[in-house]
Scaffold this motif. Sequence first.
Motif, PDB file in Angstrom:
ATOM      1  N   TRP A 298      57.787  29.243  41.053  1.00 24.37           N
ATOM      2  CA  TRP A 298      58.299  30.401  40.324  1.00 24.37           C
ATOM      3  C   TRP A 298      59.356  29.955  39.326  1.00 24.37           C
ATOM      4  O   TRP A 298      59.996  28.916  39.523  1.00 24.37           O
TER       5      TRP A 298
ATOM      6  N   ALA B 193      54.649  32.303  36.385  1.00 25.58           N
ATOM      7  CA  ALA B 193      54.688  31.124  37.251  1.00 25.58           C
ATOM      8  C   ALA B 193      54.309  29.846  36.511  1.00 25.58           C
ATOM      9  O   ALA B 193      53.705  29.871  35.444  1.00 25.58           O
TER      10      ALA B 193
ATOM     11  N   ALA C  30      55.307  29.798  46.814  1.00 27.83           N
ATOM     12  CA  ALA C  30      54.889  30.182  45.455  1.00 27.83           C
ATOM     13  C   ALA C  30      53.418  30.599  45.492  1.00 27.83           C
ATOM     14  O   ALA C  30      52.521  29.775  45.305  1.00 27.83           O
TER      15      ALA C  30
ATOM     16  N   LEU D  96      60.940  39.334  40.818  1.00 25.57           N
ATOM     17  CA  LEU D  96      59.587  39.161  40.272  1.00 25.57           C
ATOM     18  C   LEU D  96      58.928  40.518  40.014  1.00 25.57           C
ATOM     19  O   LEU D  96      58.327  40.724  38.963  1.00 25.57           O
TER      20      LEU D  96
END
Length: 186
Positions: free
Chosen positions: A116, A29, A132, A169
């Motif tokens: 992200w 991130a 996020a 992710l």
Amino acid sequence: MSNSYAQAVLRTTDVAEALRVAGRLLALADTGELEVDFESRVSTPCELERLSRVMPDADWWSYGSDRHGSSRNGDSPSECLPIFLSRWCMDPEAVEGFLAAAGNAPAMVRWDFSGWPEAPEVGLGRGGTRGAYVTVCVNARDLYLEEPATDHTVYVHVKQSEARRAAWLAAQVGLQTIGELEMAPL
């Protein structure tokens, strides 16, 4: 209060493992601006004492539909147990102390950051601040800390319209999503 959408990516009995996975997700991130929020469901005076030391000036409210009392009303938290205790915008270095103070109480750590990265494999550009987050729930099976458990869950938060980012992710850190995307309180 707004909402994000979260999906579990790890369930483990090892808090250290949950924190390592959260760290690996955070490494993906944009954490140029990073804050951490803490919440805990507090049932005993001992839990309240420990958590109050690491969460000074925390907001709190009574837990349960028949219960009343809150920090806004100036009530005494020890007279209103069980309660939810919440503190936003804490320093990331406070996480371990918070989790130690939580002990076996259901608790949540949520990292809030700038966004992200791009996920070109699933057709997504860089994600912004909305959606996020990374959350670790300890001693609870849900984001609301209502279902006590002996394990801990790591969640990624994404925009609802970018739901496929959650699986992407998870794959970036060698995991898969668990369950469905769900609305998460913020």
